[in-house]
Scaffold this motif. Structure first.
Motif, mmCIF file in Angstrom:
data_model
loop_
_atom_site.group_PDB
_atom_site.id
_atom_site.type_symbol
_atom_site.label_atom_id
_atom_site.label_comp_id
_atom_site.label_asym_id
_atom_site.label_seq_id
_atom_site.Cartn_x
_atom_site.Cartn_y
_atom_site.Cartn_z
ATOM 1 N N TYR A 1 -9.164 -16.799 8.462
ATOM 2 C CA TYR A 1 -10.199 -17.113 9.368
ATOM 3 C C TYR A 1 -10.981 -18.346 8.699
ATOM 4 O O TYR A 1 -11.254 -19.368 9.319
ATOM 5 N N ALA A 2 -11.168 -18.303 7.279
ATOM 6 C CA ALA A 2 -11.630 -19.263 6.649
ATOM 7 C C ALA A 2 -10.860 -20.813 6.628
ATOM 8 O O ALA A 2 -11.243 -21.958 7.089
ATOM 9 N N TYR A 3 -9.499 -20.617 6.682
ATOM 10 C CA TYR A 3 -8.559 -21.448 7.094
ATOM 11 C C TYR A 3 -8.589 -22.156 8.245
ATOM 12 O O TYR A 3 -8.621 -23.625 8.420
ATOM 13 N N ILE A 4 -8.873 -21.328 9.422
ATOM 14 C CA ILE A 4 -8.766 -21.831 10.589
ATOM 15 C C ILE A 4 -10.034 -22.652 10.670
ATOM 16 O O ILE A 4 -10.238 -23.708 11.273
ATOM 17 N N LEU A 5 -11.150 -22.329 10.294
ATOM 18 C CA LEU A 5 -12.436 -22.792 10.215
ATOM 19 C C LEU A 5 -12.488 -24.065 9.642
ATOM 20 O O LEU A 5 -13.198 -25.088 10.046
ATOM 21 N N SER A 6 -11.971 -24.237 8.362
ATOM 22 C CA SER A 6 -11.728 -25.322 7.655
ATOM 23 C C SER A 6 -11.096 -26.322 8.289
ATOM 24 O O SER A 6 -11.628 -27.836 8.326
ATOM 25 N N LEU A 7 -9.875 -26.124 9.145
ATOM 26 C CA LEU A 7 -9.186 -27.176 9.799
ATOM 27 C C LEU A 7 -9.777 -27.491 11.296
ATOM 28 O O LEU A 7 -9.939 -28.835 11.483
ATOM 29 N N GLY A 8 -10.368 -26.481 11.837
ATOM 30 C CA GLY A 8 -11.061 -26.779 13.318
ATOM 31 C C GLY A 8 -9.917 -27.034 14.332
ATOM 32 O O GLY A 8 -8.772 -27.387 13.991
ATOM 33 N N ARG A 9 -10.360 -27.143 15.365
ATOM 34 C CA ARG A 9 -9.628 -27.130 16.576
ATOM 35 C C ARG A 9 -8.819 -28.670 16.254
ATOM 36 O O ARG A 9 -7.545 -28.753 16.738
ATOM 37 N N GLU A 10 -9.381 -29.677 15.957
ATOM 38 C CA GLU A 10 -8.744 -30.770 16.017
ATOM 39 C C GLU A 10 -7.638 -31.021 14.996
ATOM 40 O O GLU A 10 -6.571 -31.404 15.177
ATOM 41 N N HIS A 11 -7.929 -30.593 13.766
ATOM 42 C CA HIS A 11 -7.048 -30.682 12.616
ATOM 43 C C HIS A 11 -5.877 -29.700 12.601
ATOM 44 O O HIS A 11 -4.895 -30.028 11.782
ATOM 45 N N ILE A 12 -6.115 -28.679 13.088
ATOM 46 C CA ILE A 12 -5.260 -27.551 12.982
ATOM 47 C C ILE A 12 -3.965 -27.883 14.047
ATOM 48 O O ILE A 12 -2.979 -27.567 13.723
ATOM 49 N N LYS A 13 -4.268 -28.702 14.706
ATOM 50 C CA LYS A 13 -2.981 -29.194 15.597
ATOM 51 C C LYS A 13 -2.128 -30.349 14.831
ATOM 52 O O LYS A 13 -1.154 -30.687 15.125
ATOM 53 N N GLU A 14 -2.577 -30.664 13.571
ATOM 54 C CA GLU A 14 -1.817 -31.459 12.730
ATOM 55 C C GLU A 14 -0.669 -30.616 11.808
ATOM 56 O O GLU A 14 0.118 -31.150 11.251
ATOM 57 N N VAL A 15 -1.161 -29.248 11.780
ATOM 58 C CA VAL A 15 -0.339 -28.691 10.962
ATOM 59 C C VAL A 15 1.219 -28.611 11.180
ATOM 60 O O VAL A 15 2.274 -29.053 10.534
ATOM 61 N N GLY A 16 1.551 -28.320 12.365
ATOM 62 C CA GLY A 16 3.005 -28.462 12.949
ATOM 63 C C GLY A 16 3.749 -29.623 12.697
ATOM 64 O O GLY A 16 4.921 -29.743 12.202
ATOM 65 N N PRO A 17 3.133 -30.648 13.495
ATOM 66 C CA PRO A 17 3.897 -32.056 13.270
ATOM 67 C C PRO A 17 3.827 -32.666 11.656
ATOM 68 O O PRO A 17 5.007 -33.041 11.484
ATOM 69 N N LEU A 18 3.002 -32.101 11.118
ATOM 70 C CA LEU A 18 3.317 -32.699 9.583
ATOM 71 C C LEU A 18 4.361 -31.834 8.728
ATOM 72 O O LEU A 18 5.082 -32.422 8.128
ATOM 73 N N ALA A 19 4.290 -30.676 9.030
ATOM 74 C CA ALA A 19 5.426 -29.791 8.417
ATOM 75 C C ALA A 19 6.817 -30.216 9.091
ATOM 76 O O ALA A 19 7.758 -30.404 8.066
ATOM 77 N N THR A 20 6.897 -30.475 10.229
ATOM 78 C CA THR A 20 8.229 -31.135 10.596
ATOM 79 C C THR A 20 8.597 -32.375 10.211
ATOM 80 O O THR A 20 9.706 -32.526 9.865
ATOM 81 N N LEU A 21 7.476 -33.449 9.969
ATOM 82 C CA LEU A 21 7.794 -34.582 9.524
ATOM 83 C C LEU A 21 8.271 -34.424 7.855
ATOM 84 O O LEU A 21 9.323 -35.241 7.595
#
Length: 469
Positions: free
Chosen positions: A316-336
């Motif tokens: 939950y701390a991880y989810i709050l740290s990234l927030g709605r905006e930045h958690i969307k960057e996780v998948g694309p960056l991992a793929t890149l």
């Protein structure tokens, strides 16, 4: 460095009569221990001075490899960096000092964390409800399959005893289904590494009334996105089965797609993978299970507690740290990151399936097979350069599988360093193959005999003492 202190067991450093501690003065009085509870002989404990003990365990700790001290490109199981803020939150005394059996009215804050985490997971996956009770990913698989079983039983559909599992699935999928009492039907992959619709249709045509569910991982174990999910989901649902999503590879989906929107009915999430909590060494893990609306009534009581609560806090701390905006960057960056490594190495390592991958990909050993250098040799040589080896010989679809997953956290500089070393090893395989085949050379222990270690493991110090001694 003194190799005697560095490589030996603490028992081998023992010298009779040496002592590295002193007990505090007895403040509790003298109590006689019952004879039945006394040892028949003294415990076999090492006798070492404090400095020897400190140096021994400090040197041993330097051998531990973790994501905090090096690149960990382990495919299939996401080994993501665990931010230190997660640890700080989990270590708060208000959380750390809770007892699982204390009155519910005294743990409202902890219950709020669990509720908010479940809401976040629902939002991220498109499912209706989650339970945090499972203690691990495989435990989550079993829990999800129990939901499916109870669902069919509630409808009197007792003949649904079979679960379809792709041949590229994680090994826990068929194992969990078998433990839950299901029979396994394996569906083959196409040459492109995706589920064969033709094979699936043939299976369903023969077993329609007995199919309970299909288990899928998407992206699959080859790191490929299953493009036929709508067709697969339609085939299974029309046959009366449910769709199960193995969440082990959820990381590249964050911000890109949601299993619930794809038509999956049940899924588990590996909090200790996708959501950055500690992973490895036997635990701890957490495998929350989510379901579509209407299935939440079938959650089984697999634990009286909210699983590994401290893992839930970290997630939950991880989810709050990234927030709605930045958690969307996780998948694309991992793929890149994964595609960057793949493209930089595919001329020297054999890429059996071309095209865009997601968070991970699989090489089939070196492109040049004439050297006789195997995937095992490459993995061992990586240790000499300070890298943890990727997953090897899995999935079983290729003879020399080398499975790489960089995750989204790694910088370009780190990834470039790994690419350079992988290319260097490929060159060494041509120039000095015997050096690669005999690696590692810079580790405290060289290459072990895997077969001997498996058949005759040495598990206690006593086994090291010869009868003559």
């Amino acid at each position: 460095m003194n190799n005697k202190l560095y490589g030996n067991l603490i028992f081998e450093l023992s010298q009779e009569g040496r002592c590295g501690y002193s007990l505090p003065k007895n403040r509790f009085g003298n109590y006689e221990i019952p004879v039945s509870m006394r040892r028949k002989e003294d415990a076999q404990l090492p006798e070492c001075d404090e400095m020897t003990v400190v140096r021994h365990y400090t040197n041993l700790s330097a051998n531990n490899f973790g994501v905090d001290n090096g690149f960990y490109p382990l495919g299939s199981c996401t080994m993501k960096y665990n931010p230190k803020i997660n640890e700080e939150m989990a270590a708060l005394p208000q959380f750390q000092n809770l007892h699982p059996l204390q009155p519910a009215e005294t743990v409202k804050g902890a219950e709020a964390v669990c509720t908010l985490l479940c809401r976040s997971l629902c939002e991220l996956t498109g499912l209706h409800a989650f339970t945090l009770k499972p203690f691990a990913g495989a435990h989550g698989e079993l829990t999800g399959l129990m939901v499916i079983k109870r669902y069919h039983e509630s409808r009197g559909d007792m003949q649904r005893t079979k679960v379809i599992v792709p041949d590229s699935a994680h090994g826990t999928n068929p194992a969990s289904a078998a433990v839950c009492g299901f029979d396994i039907l394996e569906v083959k992959s196409t040459p492109e590494g995706l589920v064969s619709l033709e094979d699936l249709e043939n299976i369903v045509a023969q077993e329609k009334d007995t199919i309970a569910a299909m288990m899928m991982t998407n992206p699959n174990t080859l790191g490929l996105f299953e493009r036929q999910i709508p067709a697969i989901e339609k085939i299974i649902h029309e046959a009366g089965g449910l769709m199960y999503y193995d969440g082990a590879n959820l990381n590249p989906m964050l911000g890109a797609a949601r299993p619930g929107d794809m038509g999956f009915d049940v899924m588990h999430i590996n909090l200790h993978k996708t959501f950055s909590t500690p992973h490895g060494g036997g635990g701890p893990g957490a495998g929350p299970v989510g379901v579509r609306k209407g299935l939440e009534t079938f959650f089984p009581e697999v634990s009286p507690y909210h699983g590994n609560f401290a893992v839930a806090i970290r997630a939950y701390a991880y989810i709050l740290s990234l927030g709605r905006e930045h958690i969307k960057e996780v998948g694309p960056l991992a793929t890149l990151n994964a595609n960057y490594i793949k493209e930089q190495l595919k001329d020297v390592y054999e890429l059996p399936i071309e095209g865009l991958c997601k968070h991970e990909f699989v090489f089939d050993g070196l492109t040049d097979k004439s050297t006789g250098v195997t995937t095992m040799d490459v993995a061992k040589r990586l240790l000499d350069y300070g890298y943890h080896a990727p997953t090897i010989y899995f999935p079983l679809l290729f003879h020399e599988s080398l499975m790489i997953e960089p995750t989204e956290n790694e910088s370009k500089e780190t990834i470039d360093g790994f690419i350079a070393v992988m290319r260097q090893i490929a060159q060494e395989a041509k120039d000095t193959p015997d050096m690669v085949k005999s690696a590692p050379h810079n580790t405290p222990i060289g290459r072990v005999d895997d077969v001997l270690a498996a058949k005759h493991p040495v598990t206690t110090y006593r086994q090291l003492i010869s009868p003559q001694s």
